[in-house]
Scaffold this motif. Structure first.
Motif, PDB file in Angstrom:
ATOM      1  N   ILE A   1       0.853  -1.181   0.000  1.00  9.57           N
ATOM      2  CA  ILE A   1       0.000   0.000   0.000  1.00  9.57           C
ATOM      3  C   ILE A   1       0.891   1.234   0.000  1.00  9.57           C
ATOM      4  CG2 ILE A   1      -1.764   1.280   1.285  1.00  9.57           C
ATOM      5  CD1 ILE A   1      -2.501  -1.473   2.584  1.00  9.57           C
ATOM      6  N   THR A   2       0.596   2.146  -0.918  1.00  9.69           N
ATOM      7  CA  THR A   2       1.330   3.402  -0.992  1.00  9.69           C
ATOM      8  C   THR A   2       0.403   4.539  -0.589  1.00  9.69           C
ATOM      9  OG1 THR A   2       2.703   2.563  -2.787  1.00  9.69           O
ATOM     10  CG2 THR A   2       2.645   4.947  -2.495  1.00  9.69           C
ATOM     11  N   ILE A   3       0.898   5.396   0.301  1.00 12.89           N
ATOM     12  CA  ILE A   3       0.115   6.529   0.796  1.00 12.89           C
ATOM     13  C   ILE A   3       0.894   7.813   0.536  1.00 12.89           C
ATOM     14  CG2 ILE A   3      -0.926   7.617   2.824  1.00 12.89           C
ATOM     15  CD1 ILE A   3      -1.021   4.796   4.107  1.00 12.89           C
ATOM     16  N   PHE A   4       0.217   8.821  -0.014  1.00 11.44           N
ATOM     17  CA  PHE A   4       0.760  10.178  -0.115  1.00 11.44           C
ATOM     18  C   PHE A   4      -0.006  11.026   0.887  1.00 11.44           C
ATOM     19  CE2 PHE A   4       2.296  10.455  -4.835  1.00 11.44           C
ATOM     20  CZ  PHE A   4       3.156   9.401  -4.630  1.00 11.44           C
ATOM     21  N   SER A   5       0.699  11.863   1.633  1.00  9.16           N
ATOM     22  CA  SER A   5       0.044  12.686   2.645  1.00  9.16           C
ATOM     23  C   SER A   5       0.818  13.967   2.882  1.00  9.16           C
ATOM     24  CB  SER A   5      -0.039  11.913   3.964  1.00  9.16           C
ATOM     25  OG  SER A   5      -0.603  12.710   4.991  1.00  9.16           O
TER      26      SER A   5
ATOM     27  N   LEU B   1       0.453  14.092  -8.321  1.00  9.27           N
ATOM     28  CA  LEU B   1      -0.784  13.497  -8.824  1.00  9.27           C
ATOM     29  C   LEU B   1      -1.047  13.926 -10.263  1.00  9.27           C
ATOM     30  CD1 LEU B   1      -3.041  13.947  -5.664  1.00  9.27           C
ATOM     31  CD2 LEU B   1      -1.950  11.832  -6.452  1.00  9.27           C
ATOM     32  N   ALA B   2      -0.840  15.205 -10.544  1.00  6.09           N
ATOM     33  CA  ALA B   2      -1.055  15.728 -11.897  1.00  6.09           C
ATOM     34  C   ALA B   2      -0.105  15.078 -12.900  1.00  6.09           C
ATOM     35  CB  ALA B   2      -0.884  17.243 -11.905  1.00  6.09           C
ATOM     36  N   GLU B   3       1.077  14.698 -12.427  1.00  7.43           N
ATOM     37  CA  GLU B   3       2.072  14.059 -13.302  1.00  7.43           C
ATOM     38  C   GLU B   3       1.847  12.561 -13.457  1.00  7.43           C
ATOM     39  OE1 GLU B   3       5.713  15.227 -11.410  1.00  7.43           O
ATOM     40  OE2 GLU B   3       5.619  17.257 -12.232  1.00  7.43           O
ATOM     41  N   GLY B   4       0.810  12.046 -12.815  1.00 11.58           N
ATOM     42  CA  GLY B   4       0.466  10.644 -13.022  1.00 11.58           C
ATOM     43  C   GLY B   4       0.764   9.698 -11.878  1.00 11.58           C
ATOM     44  N   ALA B   5       1.300  10.194 -10.767  1.00  7.08           N
ATOM     45  CA  ALA B   5       1.520   9.312  -9.617  1.00  7.08           C
ATOM     46  C   ALA B   5       0.172   8.753  -9.174  1.00  7.08           C
ATOM     47  CB  ALA B   5       2.176  10.077  -8.482  1.00  7.08           C
ATOM     48  N   SER B   6       0.158   7.497  -8.780  1.00  6.81           N
ATOM     49  CA  SER B   6      -1.117   6.874  -8.413  1.00  6.81           C
ATOM     50  C   SER B   6      -1.000   6.072  -7.118  1.00  6.81           C
ATOM     51  CB  SER B   6      -1.637   6.000  -9.546  1.00  6.81           C
ATOM     52  OG  SER B   6      -0.673   5.022  -9.882  1.00  6.81           O
ATOM     53  N   PRO B   7      -0.883   6.769  -5.999  1.00  2.22           N
ATOM     54  CA  PRO B   7      -0.843   6.066  -4.715  1.00  2.22           C
ATOM     55  C   PRO B   7      -2.188   5.402  -4.439  1.00  2.22           C
ATOM     56  CG  PRO B   7      -1.131   8.393  -4.356  1.00  2.22           C
ATOM     57  CD  PRO B   7      -0.892   8.221  -5.825  1.00  2.22           C
ATOM     58  N   ASP B   8      -2.186   4.443  -3.544  1.00  2.00           N
ATOM     59  CA  ASP B   8      -3.426   3.776  -3.172  1.00  2.00           C
ATOM     60  C   ASP B   8      -4.311   4.678  -2.316  1.00  2.00           C
ATOM     61  OD1 ASP B   8      -2.802   1.086  -4.292  1.00  2.00           O
ATOM     62  OD2 ASP B   8      -1.138   1.264  -2.872  1.00  2.00           O
ATOM     63  N   ILE B   9      -3.664   5.496  -1.489  1.00  2.00           N
ATOM     64  CA  ILE B   9      -4.386   6.398  -0.581  1.00  2.00           C
ATOM     65  C   ILE B   9      -3.731   7.766  -0.651  1.00  2.00           C
ATOM     66  CG2 ILE B   9      -4.962   6.876   1.838  1.00  2.00           C
ATOM     67  CD1 ILE B   9      -4.814   3.816   2.300  1.00  2.00           C
TER      68      ILE B   9
END
Length: 84
Positions: A7-11, A48-56
């Motif tokens: 699981i990948t989370i960006f915060s 996110l705009a560049e395409g990163a797709s974390p799970d949360i």
């Protein structure tokens, strides 16, 4: 036996101590591998705009109100988990 979940989370950083503790507990209980990246809101939304797709993704309400209209998060399920 199936592989443990990853699981990948960006915060943003405001929830860092609580999120790290919760993630460690979840990893211990579930066997999942959790990777957390903390960023200021501007760089996070750029990723996110560049395409990163974390799970949360954990965003401030104000940022989410803007980002939910953009392709990266449009239609993604949301859950408010707290306020800081």
């Amino acid at each position: 036996m199936p592989a443990a979940a990853e699981i990948t989370i960006f915060s943003g950083g405001a929830v860092k101590s609580a999120l790290v503790e919760a993630a460690q507990r979840y990893e211990t209980q579930s066997g999942a591998k959790i990777t957390i990246e903390f960023h200021p809101m501007g760089p996070l939304t750029q990723l996110l705009a560049e395409g990163a797709s974390p799970d949360i993704v954990i965003l401030t309400r104000e940022v989410m109100d803007v980002e939910e209209k953009k392709p990266a998060l449009a239609g993604a399920p949301q859950t408010e988990v707290g306020r800081v």
